[in-house]
Design a protein around this motif. Structure first.
Motif, PDB file in Angstrom:
ATOM      1  N   VAL A  35      63.706   3.130  10.731  1.00 31.58           N
ATOM      2  CA  VAL A  35      62.766   4.773  10.930  1.00 31.58           C
ATOM      3  C   VAL A  35      61.570   3.564  11.329  1.00 31.58           C
ATOM      4  O   VAL A  35      60.321   2.869  11.683  1.00 31.58           O
ATOM      5  N   TYR A  36      61.452   4.369  13.272  1.00 28.21           N
ATOM      6  CA  TYR A  36      60.280   4.166  14.182  1.00 28.21           C
ATOM      7  C   TYR A  36      58.876   5.048  13.133  1.00 28.21           C
ATOM      8  O   TYR A  36      58.719   6.480  13.571  1.00 28.21           O
ATOM      9  N   MET A  37      57.510   4.725  13.002  1.00 28.20           N
ATOM     10  CA  MET A  37      55.982   5.044  13.237  1.00 28.20           C
ATOM     11  C   MET A  37      55.566   5.052  13.624  1.00 28.20           C
ATOM     12  O   MET A  37      55.149   3.587  13.913  1.00 28.20           O
ATOM     13  N   PHE A  38      54.845   5.581  15.048  1.00 28.84           N
ATOM     14  CA  PHE A  38      53.604   5.565  15.810  1.00 28.84           C
ATOM     15  C   PHE A  38      52.639   6.198  15.389  1.00 28.84           C
ATOM     16  O   PHE A  38      52.766   7.630  15.354  1.00 28.84           O
ATOM     17  N   ASP A  39      51.397   5.642  15.550  1.00 23.85           N
ATOM     18  CA  ASP A  39      50.321   6.236  15.369  1.00 23.85           C
ATOM     19  C   ASP A  39      49.647   6.328  16.572  1.00 23.85           C
ATOM     20  O   ASP A  39      48.264   5.242  16.726  1.00 23.85           O
ATOM     21  N   GLU A  40      48.969   7.003  17.252  1.00 23.10           N
ATOM     22  CA  GLU A  40      48.467   7.572  18.250  1.00 23.10           C
ATOM     23  C   GLU A  40      48.656   6.648  19.422  1.00 23.10           C
ATOM     24  O   GLU A  40      48.106   5.572  19.389  1.00 23.10           O
ATOM     25  N   PRO A  41      50.230   6.311  19.948  1.00 17.33           N
ATOM     26  CA  PRO A  41      50.294   5.404  20.752  1.00 17.33           C
ATOM     27  C   PRO A  41      49.822   4.481  21.557  1.00 17.33           C
ATOM     28  O   PRO A  41      49.755   3.741  22.007  1.00 17.33           O
ATOM     29  N   THR A  42      49.317   5.390  21.533  1.00 19.51           N
ATOM     30  CA  THR A  42      48.513   4.625  23.620  1.00 19.51           C
ATOM     31  C   THR A  42      47.112   5.411  23.635  1.00 19.51           C
ATOM     32  O   THR A  42      46.450   5.403  24.680  1.00 19.51           O
ATOM     33  N   ALA A  43      46.678   5.602  22.383  1.00 19.14           N
ATOM     34  CA  ALA A  43      44.881   5.189  21.831  1.00 19.14           C
ATOM     35  C   ALA A  43      44.426   4.129  22.770  1.00 19.14           C
ATOM     36  O   ALA A  43      44.598   3.159  22.784  1.00 19.14           O
ATOM     37  N   GLY A  44      43.279   4.824  23.149  1.00 19.07           N
ATOM     38  CA  GLY A  44      42.621   3.647  24.422  1.00 19.07           C
ATOM     39  C   GLY A  44      43.478   3.178  25.301  1.00 19.07           C
ATOM     40  O   GLY A  44      42.318   2.163  26.430  1.00 19.07           O
ATOM     41  N   MET A  45      44.462   3.553  25.881  1.00 14.62           N
ATOM     42  CA  MET A  45      44.695   2.834  27.176  1.00 14.62           C
ATOM     43  C   MET A  45      44.504   4.035  28.727  1.00 14.62           C
ATOM     44  O   MET A  45      44.110   5.234  28.529  1.00 14.62           O
ATOM     45  N   SER A  46      44.717   2.890  29.344  1.00 15.26           N
ATOM     46  CA  SER A  46      44.308   3.707  30.591  1.00 15.26           C
ATOM     47  C   SER A  46      45.710   4.516  31.070  1.00 15.26           C
ATOM     48  O   SER A  46      46.797   4.339  30.676  1.00 15.26           O
ATOM     49  N   VAL A  47      45.364   4.902  32.048  1.00 14.85           N
ATOM     50  CA  VAL A  47      46.537   6.315  32.453  1.00 14.85           C
ATOM     51  C   VAL A  47      47.575   5.577  33.429  1.00 14.85           C
ATOM     52  O   VAL A  47      49.017   5.558  33.808  1.00 14.85           O
TER      53      VAL A  47
END
Length: 254
Positions: free
Chosen positions: A169-181
Motif C-alpha cells: 500500500v502506497y500512501m502519498f500526502d500531497e506529493p507535489t506540494a512546494g514543487m515547481s512546474v
C-alpha cells in the motif's frame, strides 16, 4: 473483484471534545488509486496518520491484508506492507542521496552492517538503490548530501525511498506540494507508473484537481472528519459535495 489490501472500519479519533475523524469506513483494493479530497481541516491527513499509525485511534479498526493492525506501531505496519511518503520530507539530511535509499533497502532486507556481508550483499543493495535513483532522475546527485538538495529534489528522494520500501500500500500526502512546474511531472509520472502494478494499491491526498483527474480511479471526500462521498471521479467531482467544498461554501449536513 480485486483483493482488498487495506480497510478502515468505523475509524475515529477524538482530541478532547473534537472529533477529527468520524467513523470512516472504507476498503481499498489492489490495482486502484484512490484520491482523498476535502477542504482544509476536513481530516484527510489525520485519517492518513491513523492508517499509518502516527496517531492512535479512539475507536474503529485498521486492517492490512485482512489482519487487524490497529494497535501495531508505525514500524510494524511498515514491515507488513504499508508505506507512506510524508507531506513534509522525512529524510536523513547529513547523509548522501544514495545512502538514504540504501538504508531503506537494507532495512527491508534486514541486512546489518557487518564486514562479512559488505562485499557481496551491500554491492547488491547499492545496485538496487541506484536503479531507484534512476527512476526518480536523481542518479546524478547520488553523492550529494540531502541538505544540499532543492525542495523539489528532496520530495523526489522521498518518493524514491518509498519505492525502495516496495510496500503493498502506497500512501502519498500531497506529493507535489512546494514543487515547481518543472519538477512535479517527474513525481506524478512515477505515481502513474506505480499504478500499473495491479497487486498494489495507492492512496493519494491531493488538492490539485488536475492531478486528481489524471491519476484517480476513485475519489473519497472527507468533510468535518466524516466520509461525505465515495465513487468514480466523474461522478464525485460533479457532486454538490465537491462543488460546494471547493467553491468554499458551507456544506450542509452530509
Amino acid at each position: 473483484m480485486s483483493q482488498t489490501l487495506l480497510e478502515t472500519d468505523g475509524l475515529t479519533v477524538r482530541f478532547g471534545g473534537h472529533v477529527a475523524v468520524d467513523a470512516v469506513s472504507c476498503a481499498f483494493r489492489a490495482g486502484e488509486l484512490t484520491a482523498i479530497v476535502g477542504p482544509n481541516g476536513a481530516g484527510k491527513t489525520t485519517y492518513f496518520n491513523l492508517i499509518s499509525g502516527q496517531i492512535a485511534a479512539s475507536a474503529g479498526r485498521v486492517r492490512l491484508m485482512g489482519e487487524d493492525v490497529t494497535r501495531l506501531s508505525v514500524a510494524e505496519r511498515c514491515r507488513r506492507g504499508l508505506g507512506r511518503a510524508f507531506q513534509l520530507t522525512n529524510l536523513f539530511p547529513d547523509l548522501s542521496v544514495l545512502e538514504n535509499v540504501r538504508l531503506v533497502i537494507q532495512a527491508r532486507h534486514r541486512k546489518g552492517f557487518n564486514l562479512l556481508s559488505m562485499a557481496s550483499g551491500h554491492a547488491e543493495i547499492t545496485t538496487a538503490a541506484m536503479a531507484v535513483l534512476e527512476r526518480v532522475r536523481l542518479s546524478d546527485r547520488r553523492d550529494h548530501k540531502v541538505s544540499e538538495l532543492s525542495h523539489g529534489n528532496q520530495r523526489k528522494l522521498e518518493v524514491a525511498m518509498l519505492i525502495a520500501l516496495d510496500p503493498m500500500v502506497y500512501m502519498f500526502d500531497e506529493p507535489t506540494a512546494g514543487m515547481s512546474v518543472d519538477e512535479a511531472p517527474v513525481v506524478l509520472d512515477l505515481i502513474a507508473e506505480l499504478k500499473h502494478d495491479s497487486d498494489r494499491t495507492i492512496l493519494l491526498v491531493e488538492h490539485k484537481m488536475d492531478v486528481i483527474r489524471t491519476l484517480a480511479d476513485r475519489i473519497i471526500v472527507l468533510h468535518n472528519g466524516a466520509l461525505a462521498a465515495d465513487g468514480a471521479p466523474a461522478e464525485v467531482m460533479a457532486s454538490d459535495v465537491v462543488q460546494e467544498a471547493y467553491m468554499g461554501k458551507a456544506l450542509e449536513d452530509v
